[in-house]
Design an enzyme around this catalytic site. Sequence first.
Site, PDB file in Angstrom:
ATOM      1  N   GLY A  46     -74.975 -32.834 -56.076  1.00 27.38           N
ATOM      2  CA  GLY A  46     -74.370 -33.962 -56.773  1.00 27.38           C
ATOM      3  C   GLY A  46     -75.395 -35.035 -57.081  1.00 27.38           C
ATOM      4  O   GLY A  46     -76.447 -35.105 -56.432  1.00 27.38           O
ATOM      5  N   GLN A  51     -78.553 -43.533 -59.083  1.00 25.58           N
ATOM      6  CA  GLN A  51     -79.772 -42.877 -58.571  1.00 25.58           C
ATOM      7  C   GLN A  51     -80.816 -42.662 -59.668  1.00 25.58           C
ATOM      8  O   GLN A  51     -81.993 -42.486 -59.369  1.00 25.58           O
ATOM      9  CB  GLN A  51     -79.420 -41.528 -57.929  1.00 25.58           C
ATOM     10  CG  GLN A  51     -78.660 -41.676 -56.609  1.00 25.58           C
ATOM     11  CD  GLN A  51     -78.271 -40.329 -56.057  1.00 25.58           C
ATOM     12  OE1 GLN A  51     -77.288 -39.732 -56.490  1.00 25.58           O
ATOM     13  NE2 GLN A  51     -79.062 -39.816 -55.128  1.00 25.58           N
ATOM     14  N   CYS A  92     -79.618 -36.391 -49.246  1.00 25.71           N
ATOM     15  CA  CYS A  92     -79.529 -37.208 -50.457  1.00 25.71           C
ATOM     16  C   CYS A  92     -80.873 -37.230 -51.154  1.00 25.71           C
ATOM     17  O   CYS A  92     -81.901 -37.395 -50.507  1.00 25.71           O
ATOM     18  CB  CYS A  92     -79.115 -38.629 -50.068  1.00 25.71           C
ATOM     19  SG  CYS A  92     -78.950 -39.746 -51.463  1.00 25.71           S
ATOM     20  N   LEU A  93     -80.860 -37.071 -52.472  1.00 29.52           N
ATOM     21  CA  LEU A  93     -82.116 -37.104 -53.237  1.00 29.52           C
ATOM     22  C   LEU A  93     -82.810 -38.460 -53.105  1.00 29.52           C
ATOM     23  O   LEU A  93     -84.023 -38.559 -53.286  1.00 29.52           O
ATOM     24  CB  LEU A  93     -81.838 -36.803 -54.713  1.00 29.52           C
ATOM     25  CG  LEU A  93     -81.389 -35.369 -55.019  1.00 29.52           C
ATOM     26  CD1 LEU A  93     -80.934 -35.268 -56.472  1.00 29.52           C
ATOM     27  CD2 LEU A  93     -82.529 -34.385 -54.748  1.00 29.52           C
ATOM     28  N   HIS A 134     -69.538 -38.878 -51.148  1.00 22.61           N
ATOM     29  CA  HIS A 134     -70.949 -39.278 -51.051  1.00 22.61           C
ATOM     30  C   HIS A 134     -71.415 -39.917 -52.365  1.00 22.61           C
ATOM     31  O   HIS A 134     -72.030 -40.984 -52.364  1.00 22.61           O
ATOM     32  CB  HIS A 134     -71.787 -38.032 -50.716  1.00 22.61           C
ATOM     33  CG  HIS A 134     -73.270 -38.245 -50.678  1.00 22.61           C
ATOM     34  ND1 HIS A 134     -74.030 -38.034 -49.548  1.00 22.61           N
ATOM     35  CD2 HIS A 134     -74.148 -38.639 -51.647  1.00 22.61           C
ATOM     36  CE1 HIS A 134     -75.304 -38.308 -49.827  1.00 22.61           C
ATOM     37  NE2 HIS A 134     -75.393 -38.662 -51.093  1.00 22.61           N
ATOM     38  N   GLU A 135     -71.088 -39.248 -53.489  1.00 23.10           N
ATOM     39  CA  GLU A 135     -71.542 -39.768 -54.795  1.00 23.10           C
ATOM     40  C   GLU A 135     -70.800 -41.048 -55.159  1.00 23.10           C
ATOM     41  O   GLU A 135     -71.390 -41.964 -55.746  1.00 23.10           O
ATOM     42  CB  GLU A 135     -71.371 -38.715 -55.889  1.00 23.10           C
ATOM     43  CG  GLU A 135     -72.106 -37.398 -55.646  1.00 23.10           C
ATOM     44  CD  GLU A 135     -73.582 -37.559 -55.339  1.00 23.10           C
ATOM     45  OE1 GLU A 135     -74.196 -38.562 -55.780  1.00 23.10           O
ATOM     46  OE2 GLU A 135     -74.135 -36.699 -54.633  1.00 23.10           O
ATOM     47  N   HIS A 138     -72.422 -44.061 -53.730  1.00 23.25           N
ATOM     48  CA  HIS A 138     -73.564 -44.566 -54.504  1.00 23.25           C
ATOM     49  C   HIS A 138     -73.116 -45.585 -55.549  1.00 23.25           C
ATOM     50  O   HIS A 138     -73.841 -46.539 -55.844  1.00 23.25           O
ATOM     51  CB  HIS A 138     -74.270 -43.410 -55.225  1.00 23.25           C
ATOM     52  CG  HIS A 138     -75.224 -42.634 -54.357  1.00 23.25           C
ATOM     53  ND1 HIS A 138     -76.338 -43.190 -53.772  1.00 23.25           N
ATOM     54  CD2 HIS A 138     -75.230 -41.325 -54.007  1.00 23.25           C
ATOM     55  CE1 HIS A 138     -76.991 -42.254 -53.085  1.00 23.25           C
ATOM     56  NE2 HIS A 138     -76.334 -41.113 -53.205  1.00 23.25           N
TER      57      HIS A 138
HETATM   58 ZN   LIG Z   1     -76.926 -39.326 -52.385  1.00 25.47          ZN
END
Ligand SMILES: [Zn+2]
Length: 168
Positions: A46, A51, A92-93, A134-135, A138
């Site tokens: 995701g 991000q 997470c990226l 999670h997304e 953000h």
């Molecule tokens: Zn993330």
Amino acid sequence: MTRRAILEDPDPRLRLPSEPVDRFDASLAQLVEDLCDTLYAGSAIGLSAPQIDDRRRVLVMDLSRQRTAPQVFVNPTILSRGAARGLVEESCLSLPGVSAKVMRAVQLRAAARDAAGRPFERDLADMEAVCLQHEMDHLDGVLFTDRLSLLRRLGLRLVAGRASRAAA
Ligand SMILES: [Zn+2]
């Protein structure tokens, strides 16, 4: 194909709340395309707009085996959460090298719009439910490590790492 740079913690832009989308235009279509291109350039499941340094409430995810079925959520909301919660390992990226188990609902019903502005509702379970939460975090400037106890953050050396950077 545009793979965008991913902001990494502690970049303050990751902490800004995102704004609801009110224009379903070519610029939004480009954002969705860039999110998908950037997602598929790596192995993440995701990715959210903040991000890649865009303040719109948009996220994409793809948990399909072939990674050919992107799910696009514009202005997502959670309508209901099931009672069941689970501890699922997340990464997470924007937090390279960090992973930890987070307690979240494992069943929920979400509402959102697609890239063309069409509203939809969808039931998500297990990793899809976890990924959406999670997304969506953000979009509110929240990282998954914020949801860990101080003790567990210390275990990840996040707090220690910040302290030593601040002291350097
Ligand atoms: Zn993330």
